[in-house]
Enzyme design. Structure first.
Site, PDB file in Angstrom:
ATOM      1  N   ASP A  88       0.814  -1.219   0.000  1.00  0.00           N
ATOM      2  CA  ASP A  88       0.000   0.000   0.000  1.00  0.00           C
ATOM      3  C   ASP A  88       0.853   1.278   0.000  1.00  0.00           C
ATOM      4  OD1 ASP A  88      -2.116  -1.855   0.430  1.00  0.00           O
ATOM      5  OD2 ASP A  88      -1.854  -1.686   2.600  1.00  0.00           O
ATOM      6  N   GLU A  92     -11.490  -0.287  -3.142  1.00  0.00           N
ATOM      7  CA  GLU A  92     -10.664   0.310  -2.079  1.00  0.00           C
ATOM      8  C   GLU A  92      -9.507   1.061  -2.732  1.00  0.00           C
ATOM      9  OE1 GLU A  92      -9.270  -3.060   0.210  1.00  0.00           O
ATOM     10  OE2 GLU A  92      -8.062  -3.830  -1.446  1.00  0.00           O
TER      11      GLU A  92
HETATM   12  O1  FUB Z   1      -3.168  -3.607   3.488  1.00  0.00           O
HETATM   13  C1  FUB Z   1      -4.457  -3.909   3.953  1.00  0.00           C
HETATM   14  C2  FUB Z   1      -5.471  -3.585   2.923  1.00  0.00           C
HETATM   15  O2  FUB Z   1      -5.233  -4.349   1.759  1.00  0.00           O
HETATM   16  C3  FUB Z   1      -5.422  -2.159   2.436  1.00  0.00           C
HETATM   17  O3  FUB Z   1      -5.969  -1.238   3.320  1.00  0.00           O
HETATM   18  C4  FUB Z   1      -6.136  -2.324   1.156  1.00  0.00           C
HETATM   19  O4  FUB Z   1      -6.030  -1.238   0.304  1.00  0.00           O
HETATM   20  C5  FUB Z   1      -5.482  -3.571   0.608  1.00  0.00           C
HETATM   21  O5  FUB Z   1      -4.271  -3.318  -0.013  1.00  0.00           O
END
Ligand code: FUB
Length: 352
Positions: free
Chosen positions: A44, A251
């Site tokens: 991320d 997301e």
């Molecule tokens: O790293 C945990 C979660 O997985 C992140 O918040 C999302 O964007 C995905 O990458």
């Protein structure tokens, strides 16, 4: 064959099977880019240019042995390490632990994807974490140095929820936070900014859940307005249905500006694309344009886009080092635009 002999054969087979399962290499892929660091797992990556240096604010993946589930319980991260480098391709420095979950008074578990911003002579680290009731909220921590250490505010940002904050400074000096993530990110539980623990995911024929935005206060520690939904639409102005899972928001929101236009980019989650949409205002609507990065190895993807000197770069992650979806590694690759402002699609790996 005696029972003893049979047991010996079965045990040897189990050892062989478990050895194969743990062995990463050879990977079935060839990769365009190399992991930026390999001594820890990172994911991320939110990259920023501060004081002429590149700082990367990633999640710090750790093997805690938490069982894999559909809510991402296996992404059980406990702290952040900030990385920096003078230039793309240069030596990467790991600045050590910059914020530990045990020093966030309101935190329960799972420190997920962070972002950072600079204002008022201070660096702000924004992070999603589940509170003690197991509900994701977004917090902020401050430091006088971009690499921390950061001190967390005693409470979460009021009115914040879900995951994946991205803080964007517009040309007029206003800061906005984009955020949200469905499934494990719990965005489906929030309708009209009200929480319902039982609210379900949308059905394929229902309108997809939309990402969120809120303007930040001048002190950068609160929302300056009610949280709003962002309209993400197709070329006919229609919002996507949940069934359009190769295009709808899942997301990993990111905002950048190019030639005066607002580029909202995000992950489609279960279909594994990084996509983008363009608008004329920080609030949207944003019209879907296409894919930035095709699926990479591992279930998740999450990125940032930054200009460094006269080039643009995409920071992203895959699982080249581990082959395991919750033990990721961050990478960077050049991002190119066409003359009409569209982004050239990137394929970062190929099956051998
Ligand atoms: O790293 C945990 C979660 O997985 C992140 O918040 C999302 O964007 C995905 O990458």
């Amino acid at each position: 064959m005696s029972i003893k002999h049979l047991l010996t054969v079965v045990c040897s087979m189990l050892v062989i099977i478990s050895t194969i399962a743990q062995k990463r290499n050879p990977s079935p892929f060839t990769y365009k880019d190399k992991p930026l660091v390999s001594h820890i797992y990172t994911a991320d990556p939110s990259a920023h240019l501060f004081n002429g240096k590149i700082y990367i604010y990633p999640s710090h993946d750790t093997a805690t042995g938490t069982k894999e589930d559909d809510d991402g319980g296996h992404f059980n991260m406990m702290d952040y390490h900030i990385l920096s480098m003078d230039q793309i391709g240069g030596k990467v420095t790991d600045h050590g632990v910059s914020l530990d979950i045990k020093n966030i008074p309101w935190a329960g578990r799972q420190l997920w994807a962070p972002d950072a911003a600079y204002a008022n002579g201070t660096y702000y680290l924004y992070f999603p974490v589940k509170n003690k009731q197991d509900v994701f909220q977004i917090g902020v921590a401050t430091s006088k140095k971009p690499e921390g250490p950061f001190k967390a505010e005693p409470e979460a940002i009021k009115g914040s929820y879900s995951i994946d904050p991205c803080v964007f400074k517009d040309d007029d000096g206003t800061y906005y936070m984009y955020f949200g993530g469905i499934w494990g990110g719990q965005l489906q539980r929030w309708n009209n900014n009200q929480y319902d623990a039982k609210a379900a995911l949308r059905k394929p024929n229902e309108q997809a859940i939309l990402p969120r935005i809120a303007k930040l206060t001048k002190d950068m520690k609160q929302f300056d307005e009610g949280v709003k939904e962002i309209q993400l639409v197709d070329k006919n102005g229609k919002t996507f249905l949940e069934g359009n899972n190769d295009k709808r928001f899942f997301e990993a929101a990111w905002m950048h500006k190019y030639n005066g236009k607002y580029y909202f980019s995000y992950s489609t989650g279960d279909s594994h694309n990084l996509c983008y949409a363009i608008g004329d205002s920080p609030y949207g609507p944003f019209v879907y344009q296409g894919i930035i990065l095709k699926p990479v190895e591992g279930w998740t993807n999450h990125h940032s886009i930054v200009q460094i000197k006269d080039k643009w770069y995409l920071f992203y992650h895959d699982v080249e080092l581990s082959g395991q979806t919750h033990l990721r590694n961050v990478k960077v690759t050049e991002l190119k635009y066409n003359a009409d402002g569209s982004i050239q699609e990137i394929a970062a790996q190929e099956r051998k």
